[in-house]
Design an enzyme around this catalytic site. Structure first.
Site, PDB file in Angstrom:
ATOM      1  CE  LYS A   1      -3.810   4.717   0.727  1.00  0.00           C
ATOM      2  NZ  LYS A   1      -2.379   4.547   1.000  1.00  0.00           N
TER       3      LYS A   1
ATOM      4  CG  ASP B   1      -1.821   1.158   1.317  1.00  0.00           C
ATOM      5  OD1 ASP B   1      -2.986   1.003   0.908  1.00  0.00           O
ATOM      6  OD2 ASP B   1      -1.397   2.243   1.773  1.00  0.00           O
TER       7      ASP B   1
ATOM      8  CE1 TYR C   1       0.585   7.833   2.564  1.00  0.00           C
ATOM      9  CE2 TYR C   1       1.214   5.613   1.931  1.00  0.00           C
ATOM     10  CZ  TYR C   1       0.335   6.481   2.543  1.00  0.00           C
ATOM     11  OH  TYR C   1      -0.787   5.960   3.150  1.00  0.00           O
TER      12      TYR C   1
ATOM     13  CG  HIS D   1      -4.686   9.814   0.460  1.00  0.00           C
ATOM     14  ND1 HIS D   1      -3.357   9.744   0.158  1.00  0.00           N
ATOM     15  CD2 HIS D   1      -4.783   9.394   1.732  1.00  0.00           C
ATOM     16  CE1 HIS D   1      -2.687   9.300   1.204  1.00  0.00           C
ATOM     17  NE2 HIS D   1      -3.537   9.078   2.177  1.00  0.00           N
TER      18      HIS D   1
END
Ligand code: A2P
Length: 273
Positions: free
Chosen positions: A69, A39, A44, A102
């Site tokens: 996401k 994931d 990120y 997200h």
């Protein structure tokens, strides 16, 4: 999931994993321990390293389940389509197994929040129908955000939310169950904050397990799919060893009744990002 696609029961999370060798090695360790579900998210900032880690595992792409996401600044139909292309290019794959919104556009920031989410969802639906994403879903959606999407052609298959002992979001989980939406847990260890809870520590001793394993197993027994994040090889391995013991129903209830602790403080109706 509701579309019949199988999803591995625990995921390897990468929030706060850096865009470098650490994440690359983390992925390789996770896959060698048995994780098949990874994931990540555009925000990120580590999709390139995640992709290199995946490429470095000698395992066919189709045996892995990869989630990413779309970030908040990329919501809406056109931007979501472009964000998806960038994500698969960065990871170095031709399709995703799961793509999530997200965070919901919410009323405190957008007068037309329902329309923004619908536009994003239309792009996800199009990519799903084109076979570029095998399943689609949302993250951090509360029931009122979900309700605004439920009359669309394809319903969300997943809702990934903060879920751990001390923060269970009962209403959201209940709504998802009633509507065939699989719930995934982000921060199943409360980002480390729940690990020193005395009741959980006693429970760990009783079962001969670490508190982390108790938390992850507790998620599974609630039929919530934990996404466990660690860059530490011994913890990556430890967090996968949760399929060979069972928490009694009395102990599950005891954990459920602990009250609130370890919450991140992020309420989707109030966050300013
Ligand atoms: P690290 O990545 O340095 O190993 P969450 O998934 O709830 O957000 O928690 C992630 C945090 O918990 C990270 O700081 C991670 O540290 C730590 N962590 C992950 N697994 C364990 C474990 N088995 N024992 C202790 N800490 C852990």
């Amino acid at each position: 999931m509701s579309n019949g696609i199988k999803i591995p029961a625990i995921g390897y999370g990468t929030w706060k994993s850096p865009d470098n060798e650490v994440t690359l090695e983390g992925i390789k360790t996770a896959v060698s321990c048995g994780y098949r579900h990874i994931d990540t998210a555009a925000v990120y900032g580590n999709e390139v390293s995640v992709g290199k880690g995946i490429a470095g595992c000698s395992i066919p792409r189709e045996d892995l389940f990869i989630t990413s996401k779309v970030w908040n600044t990329e919501r809406g139909y056109e931007k979501t389509l472009a964000a998806f292309e960038k994500t698969i290019e960065d990871i170095g794959v031709s399709y995703l197994d799961l793509y999530l919104i997200h965070w919901p556009a919410a009323a405190h920031k957008y007068d037309d929040w329902e329309e923004v989410n619908r536009g994003t969802w239309r792009a996800m639906t199009e990519l799903y129908k084109a076979g570029k994403i095998r399943s689609i879903g949302v993250s951090n959606f509360k029931p009122h955000h979900l309700k605004a999407l439920m009359d669309t052609e394809i319903k969300p298959m997943v809702n990934q939310i903060e879920f751990h002992p001390g923060y269970m979001q009962d209403e959201t989980v209940q709504y998802c169950r009633e509507n065939g939406i699989l719930v995934e847990a982000w921060s199943p260890l409360g980002n480390g904050m729940v690990l020193t809870n005395p009741v959980l520590m006693d429970m760990g001793e009783k079962y001969g397990r670490s508190v982390a394993q108790i938390c992850l197993r507790w998620c599974l027994q609630h039929e919530v799919l934990p996404l466990s994040k660690s860059v530490t090889p011994s913890r990556i391995e430890e967090n996968f060893r949760i399929f060979d013991f069972e928490i009694s129903s009395a102990d599950m209830a005891a954990i459920d009744s602990l009250g609130e602790f370890g919450w991140s403080g992020n309420d989707p109706d109030k966050v300013d990002f």
